[in-house]
Design a protein around this motif. Structure first.
Motif, short mmCIF file in Angstrom:
data_model
loop_
_atom_site.label_atom_id
_atom_site.label_comp_id
_atom_site.label_asym_id
_atom_site.label_seq_id
_atom_site.Cartn_x
_atom_site.Cartn_y
_atom_site.Cartn_z
N GLY A 44 0.83 -1.20 0.00
CA GLY A 44 0.00 0.00 0.00
C GLY A 44 0.86 1.25 0.00
N GLU A 45 0.35 2.32 -0.53
CA GLU A 45 1.12 3.56 -0.56
C GLU A 45 0.17 4.76 -0.56
OE1 GLU A 45 1.85 4.53 -5.27
OE2 GLU A 45 3.34 3.25 -4.26
N ALA A 46 0.71 5.91 -0.13
CA ALA A 46 -0.05 7.16 -0.10
C ALA A 46 0.91 8.31 -0.30
CB ALA A 46 -0.79 7.31 1.22
N SER A 47 0.46 9.38 -0.96
CA SER A 47 1.31 10.53 -1.26
C SER A 47 0.74 11.78 -0.61
CB SER A 47 1.42 10.75 -2.77
OG SER A 47 2.07 9.66 -3.38
N ILE A 48 1.63 12.61 -0.09
CA ILE A 48 1.26 13.87 0.56
C ILE A 48 2.14 14.97 0.00
CG2 ILE A 48 1.09 15.12 2.74
CD1 ILE A 48 0.81 12.44 4.14
N THR A 49 1.54 16.08 -0.40
CA THR A 49 2.30 17.23 -0.92
C THR A 49 2.48 18.26 0.18
OG1 THR A 49 1.45 16.89 -3.16
CG2 THR A 49 2.39 19.05 -2.64
N LEU A 50 3.72 18.60 0.43
CA LEU A 50 4.05 19.58 1.45
C LEU A 50 4.57 20.84 0.78
CD1 LEU A 50 4.58 20.50 4.39
CD2 LEU A 50 6.83 19.41 4.20
N THR A 51 3.95 21.98 1.09
CA THR A 51 4.41 23.27 0.60
C THR A 51 4.75 24.15 1.79
OG1 THR A 51 2.99 23.13 -1.36
CG2 THR A 51 3.84 25.30 -0.78
N VAL A 52 6.02 24.47 1.92
CA VAL A 52 6.46 25.33 3.01
C VAL A 52 6.33 26.78 2.56
CG1 VAL A 52 8.37 25.92 4.55
CG2 VAL A 52 8.04 23.55 3.82
N LEU A 53 5.52 27.55 3.25
CA LEU A 53 5.27 28.93 2.88
C LEU A 53 6.35 29.84 3.45
CD1 LEU A 53 1.41 29.00 3.48
CD2 LEU A 53 2.66 28.45 1.37
N VAL A 54 6.94 30.68 2.58
CA VAL A 54 8.01 31.58 2.99
C VAL A 54 7.69 32.98 2.47
CG1 VAL A 54 10.49 32.07 2.90
CG2 VAL A 54 9.68 29.70 2.86
N PRO A 55 7.68 34.00 3.32
CA PRO A 55 7.42 35.36 2.83
C PRO A 55 8.57 35.84 1.96
CG PRO A 55 8.05 35.41 5.14
CD PRO A 55 7.87 33.96 4.78
N PRO A 56 8.32 36.78 1.07
CA PRO A 56 9.39 37.28 0.20
C PRO A 56 10.42 38.10 0.96
CG PRO A 56 7.40 38.57 -0.12
CD PRO A 56 7.03 37.45 0.80
N THR A 57 11.62 38.13 0.43
CA THR A 57 12.67 39.00 0.96
C THR A 57 12.72 40.28 0.12
OG1 THR A 57 14.32 37.90 -0.43
CG2 THR A 57 14.03 37.07 1.80
N THR A 58 13.57 41.21 0.51
CA THR A 58 13.70 42.46 -0.23
C THR A 58 14.21 42.18 -1.64
OG1 THR A 58 14.20 43.67 1.80
CG2 THR A 58 14.77 44.74 -0.28
N PRO A 59 13.46 42.55 -2.67
CA PRO A 59 13.90 42.25 -4.04
C PRO A 59 15.08 43.12 -4.46
CG PRO A 59 11.91 43.58 -4.08
CD PRO A 59 12.17 43.25 -2.63
N ILE A 60 15.81 42.63 -5.45
CA ILE A 60 16.92 43.37 -6.04
C ILE A 60 16.43 43.99 -7.35
CG2 ILE A 60 19.23 43.20 -7.02
CD1 ILE A 60 19.76 40.86 -5.16
N CYS A 61 16.49 45.31 -7.43
CA CYS A 61 16.02 46.03 -8.62
C CYS A 61 17.21 46.59 -9.39
CB CYS A 61 15.09 47.17 -8.23
SG CYS A 61 13.58 46.61 -7.40
N VAL A 62 17.14 46.46 -10.70
CA VAL A 62 18.16 47.02 -11.59
C VAL A 62 17.49 48.06 -12.47
CG1 VAL A 62 19.85 46.54 -13.40
CG2 VAL A 62 19.47 44.87 -11.56
N VAL A 63 17.85 49.33 -12.25
CA VAL A 63 17.28 50.46 -12.99
C VAL A 63 18.44 51.28 -13.56
CG1 VAL A 63 15.84 52.52 -12.88
CG2 VAL A 63 15.28 50.52 -11.46
N PRO A 64 18.50 51.47 -14.89
CA PRO A 64 19.59 52.29 -15.45
C PRO A 64 19.48 53.74 -15.00
CG PRO A 64 17.95 51.76 -17.14
CD PRO A 64 17.59 50.96 -15.92
#
Length: 250
Positions: free
Chosen positions: A67-87
């Motif tokens: 017998g077998e069973a599957s479970i999907t685990l999603t670890v929720l992580v808030p975003p960090t400060t993004p890196i922006c590239v502006v000329p």
């Protein structure tokens, strides 16, 4: 009845053992424990996300049962400060790309660009009456903001906000992009100055040739060469008989 329980993790089409032969493996060895109802993982991180499969085999007098069973685990992580590239600067009519990215958020973050504190509209593939005059393309999934033909009206202060519904949205620091027209008069003036300098150099060379500076230098070198040759001949005259010396020094 004899039971055998195994846990496996499936991530990016790769299968690895989590619980095998009665013990946990890898970095879960010190963070996981077996319960009657499953397993407990402490201090989960983004790397623990994936699909876990429990496989059970039982042997009895009636035979082997699986017998077998599957479970999907999603670890929720808030975003960090993004890196922006502006000329810092750009010329009108050119293609300019602004980028925004952060890699820690789970699920992946979406991005929103702001100009002078006002949110930019997302242009659709076909466009609409509301976005007919928009000269840029913004992709909220990848975080890119592309100006196909940037203009002076696009000058301003830009920043980007990353959010994924977990925790608070994060934004990068504001950066200014200055768009200016191509300085045609300045380029023409520079070309004229370079041409004048080259012309003056050519006239200088011609003047030096007319004055004979290059010829005098050649004559001086030739005179020095002849003087050296005569000294060698005179030295030969001293060491050899006078008859032979007369023929050499003549």
């Amino acid at each position: 009845m004899s039971l055998r329980i195994e846990w496996k993790k499936i991530q990016s089409q790769e299968v690895s053992f989590v619980y095998y032969n009665g013990e946990f493996t890898g970095d879960l060895r010190d963070r996981a424990e077996m319960l009657n109802t499953g397993i407990r993982i402490r201090n989960v991180t983004r790397k623990d996300s994936g699909t876990y499969r429990c496989e059970i085999s039982a042997k009895s007098e009636e035979g082997q049962r699986l017998g077998e069973a599957s479970i999907t685990l999603t670890v929720l992580v808030p975003p960090t400060t993004p890196i922006c590239v502006v000329p810092n600067s750009a010329m009108t009519g050119t293609v300019v790309e602004l980028s925004c990215k952060e890699a820690e958020g789970s699920p992946p973050s979406e991005y929103q660009w702001y100009k002078n504190g006002v949110a930019l509209l997302e242009k659709t593939g076909t466009g609409s009456a509301r976005t007919a005059n928009i000269t840029y393309t913004m992709n909220k999934k990848s975080g890119t903001l592309i100006f196909n033909t940037v203009s002076k009206n696009d000058t301003g202060e830009y920043f980007c906000v990353a959010s994924n519904g977990i925790g608070l949205p994060q934004k990068c620091s504001m950066k200014r992009m200055q768009v200016d027209d191509l300085n045609v008069s300045g380029i023409i003036a520079a070309v004229v100055i370079v041409a004048l300098v080259m012309a003056l150099c050519g006239l200088g060379v011609l003047y030096a040739q007319k004055k004979g500076y290059f010829t005098k230098e050649s004559s001086s070198q030739k005179s020095n060469s002849q003087s050296t040759s005569e000294k060698v001949h005179l030295v030969a005259c001293v060491h050899f008989q006078h008859a032979f010396c007369y023929l050499v020094c003549r």
